[in-house]
Design a protein around this motif. Structure first.
Motif, short mmCIF file in Angstrom:
data_model
loop_
_atom_site.label_atom_id
_atom_site.label_comp_id
_atom_site.label_asym_id
_atom_site.label_seq_id
_atom_site.Cartn_x
_atom_site.Cartn_y
_atom_site.Cartn_z
N ASN A 57 38.88 -52.63 -5.58
CA ASN A 57 38.29 -51.43 -4.97
C ASN A 57 38.49 -50.26 -5.93
N LEU A 58 37.43 -49.87 -6.64
CA LEU A 58 37.55 -48.83 -7.65
C LEU A 58 37.82 -47.45 -7.06
N ARG A 59 37.66 -47.29 -5.76
CA ARG A 59 37.99 -45.99 -5.15
C ARG A 59 39.50 -45.72 -5.19
N LYS A 60 40.30 -46.76 -5.37
CA LYS A 60 41.75 -46.60 -5.45
C LYS A 60 42.22 -46.30 -6.87
N VAL A 61 41.30 -46.40 -7.84
CA VAL A 61 41.67 -46.25 -9.25
C VAL A 61 41.56 -44.78 -9.66
N LYS A 62 42.58 -44.29 -10.36
CA LYS A 62 42.56 -42.94 -10.94
C LYS A 62 42.06 -43.07 -12.39
N PHE A 63 40.77 -42.81 -12.59
CA PHE A 63 40.20 -43.02 -13.91
C PHE A 63 40.71 -42.03 -14.94
N ASN A 64 41.12 -40.87 -14.50
CA ASN A 64 41.71 -39.88 -15.41
C ASN A 64 43.02 -39.37 -14.79
N PRO A 65 44.07 -40.20 -14.83
CA PRO A 65 45.34 -39.83 -14.19
C PRO A 65 45.96 -38.59 -14.82
N ARG A 66 46.53 -37.76 -13.97
CA ARG A 66 47.15 -36.53 -14.43
C ARG A 66 48.67 -36.58 -14.41
N SER A 67 49.23 -37.66 -13.92
CA SER A 67 50.69 -37.77 -13.84
C SER A 67 51.08 -39.24 -13.94
N GLY A 134 30.21 -42.11 -11.41
CA GLY A 134 29.75 -41.11 -12.37
C GLY A 134 30.84 -40.39 -13.13
N GLU A 135 32.07 -40.88 -13.04
CA GLU A 135 33.19 -40.18 -13.70
C GLU A 135 33.30 -40.61 -15.15
N ASP A 136 33.58 -39.65 -16.05
CA ASP A 136 33.78 -39.96 -17.46
C ASP A 136 35.07 -40.74 -17.65
N LEU A 137 35.09 -41.62 -18.62
CA LEU A 137 36.27 -42.44 -18.91
C LEU A 137 36.48 -42.53 -20.42
N PRO A 138 37.54 -41.85 -20.92
CA PRO A 138 38.31 -40.81 -20.26
C PRO A 138 37.53 -39.51 -20.18
N ALA A 139 38.11 -38.53 -19.47
CA ALA A 139 37.42 -37.25 -19.31
C ALA A 139 37.20 -36.60 -20.66
N LEU A 140 36.02 -36.03 -20.83
CA LEU A 140 35.71 -35.35 -22.09
C LEU A 140 36.57 -34.10 -22.22
N LYS A 141 37.04 -33.84 -23.42
CA LYS A 141 37.88 -32.67 -23.65
C LYS A 141 37.04 -31.41 -23.52
N GLY A 142 37.59 -30.43 -22.80
CA GLY A 142 36.91 -29.15 -22.64
C GLY A 142 35.99 -29.11 -21.44
N ALA A 143 35.69 -30.29 -20.82
CA ALA A 143 34.78 -30.29 -19.67
C ALA A 143 35.57 -30.19 -18.38
N THR A 144 36.24 -29.11 -18.19
CA THR A 144 37.08 -28.91 -17.02
C THR A 144 36.29 -28.40 -15.83
N GLY A 145 35.13 -27.79 -16.06
CA GLY A 145 34.32 -27.30 -14.95
C GLY A 145 34.78 -25.99 -14.39
N ALA A 146 35.78 -25.37 -14.99
CA ALA A 146 36.27 -24.11 -14.45
C ALA A 146 35.33 -22.98 -14.85
N ARG A 147 35.06 -22.12 -13.89
CA ARG A 147 34.19 -20.99 -14.17
C ARG A 147 34.98 -19.86 -14.82
N PRO A 148 34.35 -19.11 -15.72
CA PRO A 148 35.06 -17.98 -16.33
C PRO A 148 35.28 -16.88 -15.32
N ALA A 149 36.41 -16.20 -15.48
CA ALA A 149 36.73 -15.13 -14.54
C ALA A 149 35.76 -13.97 -14.72
N ALA A 150 35.42 -13.33 -13.58
CA ALA A 150 34.48 -12.21 -13.62
C ALA A 150 35.13 -11.03 -14.33
#
Length: 300
Positions: A57-67, A134-150
């Motif tokens: 079950n791939l829903r249990k897999v952390k494709f880009n683990p953070r810890s 649709g998740e990148d494996l591994p996550a692309l560097k710099g593609a964090t999706g964070a918006r710049p502060a106003a």
């Protein structure tokens, strides 16, 4: 039924470091750059999912683990699925999670042979990206999706109040116009004779020294990069040789033989580094030393 295999370097299934990474990226549409990134266990989970028809079950897999707990979770999901599939490969999770090259390369070499032994049909219709949502494996560097502060709103300073004009206006005294020289009359203005202008057109001694130092550092960096590539190539060459010798030992154990064939060992020790063979270069000192050692005894 699962076909279990044992690792042996004396086989055509052995891959180089670059070929192994390219093999994984081709199957999973991933973008791994080095073997050590396989330490997260996520790629092995999806490769098992591909090989044994949704066995995980791939829903249990952390494709880009953070810890570390996320990494341990992936290996637990994998080993649990392997237990149900009756795959008898032991997994040393404590070694794998440290992302050491040798440990991960040995495990990937074994999995490559295991995968080919159990592959019934080529996975042409397997959509690896859709299978992992649709998740990148591994996550692309710099593609964090964070918006710049106003940006902070600017504060406009209040305009100063105009001072009232004096009631009595002083008389305007007209100054005599400066004398016009003949050069101005002819449309040419003399250039200001300042020492600053001449200094700007010339490079300062400090700037020249800095440029020389930059070029020197570039040369040193290039030499270190070349040296690192040569060391890496040499390390892989001797590691592959040791794997092949280990394969001879495994074959001797299976045949219950106390000796190793001299010609088989000679063929392993005499094979050149792939990079060296491509360049047409040999190491005569190494070959002379190996020949002298092999001529002393017929078997080991």
């Amino acid at each position: 039924m699962v076909v279990n295999v044992f690792i042996s370097a004396v086989t055509t299934d052995t891959l180089s470091r670059k070929d192994a990474v390219a093999w994984v990226n081709n199957l999973l549409k991933s973008h791994f750059t080095k073997v050590e990134e396989m330490a997260s266990g996520a790629a092995y989970c999806q490769l098992t999912h591909l090989l044994f028809n949704n066995s995980i079950n791939l829903r249990k897999v952390k494709f880009n683990p953070r810890s570390e707990p996320d990494i341990l979770n992936n290996w637990k999901v994998l080993t649990t699925a392997w237990k149900h599939l009756e795959i008898d490969k032991p997994v040393d999770v404590e070694k794998m999670k440290k992302a050491k090259f040798q440990d991960n390369m040995e495990f990937l070499q074994w999995f490559y042979k295991f995968f080919n032994a159990n592959l019934a049909v080529e996975p042409e219709d397997y959509d690896a990206v859709a299978a992992r949502f649709g998740e990148d494996l591994p996550a692309l560097k710099g593609a964090t999706g964070a918006r710049p502060a106003a940006p902070a709103p600017r504060t406009v300073a209040a305009a100063p109040k105009a001072k009232p004009l004096p009631t009595s206006v002083p008389p305007v005294v007209s100054k005599p116009a400066p004398a016009v020289t003949s050069n101005v009359r002819n449309g040419a203005r003399p250039a200001p004779a300042t020492s600053a202008g001449s200094r700007r057109s010339e490079n300062s001694p400090n700037e020249d020294i800095l440029k020389q130092e930059v070029e020197k550092q570039k040369t040193v960096a290039s030499e270190w990069e070349t040296m690192a590539k040569e060391m890496e190539s040499e390390r892989e060459f001797y590691y592959a040789m040791l794997q092949q010798v280990e394969g001879l030992l495994h074959e001797a154990d299976e045949l219950k033989s106390a000796t190793i064939d001299k010609e088989s060992l000679r063929s392993i020790l005499y094979q050149g580094n792939k990079d060296t063979e491509q360049n047409g270069e040999e190491n005569p000192q190494l070959q002379d030393a190996l020949a002298a050692n092999l001529d002393d005894t017929e078997t080991f």
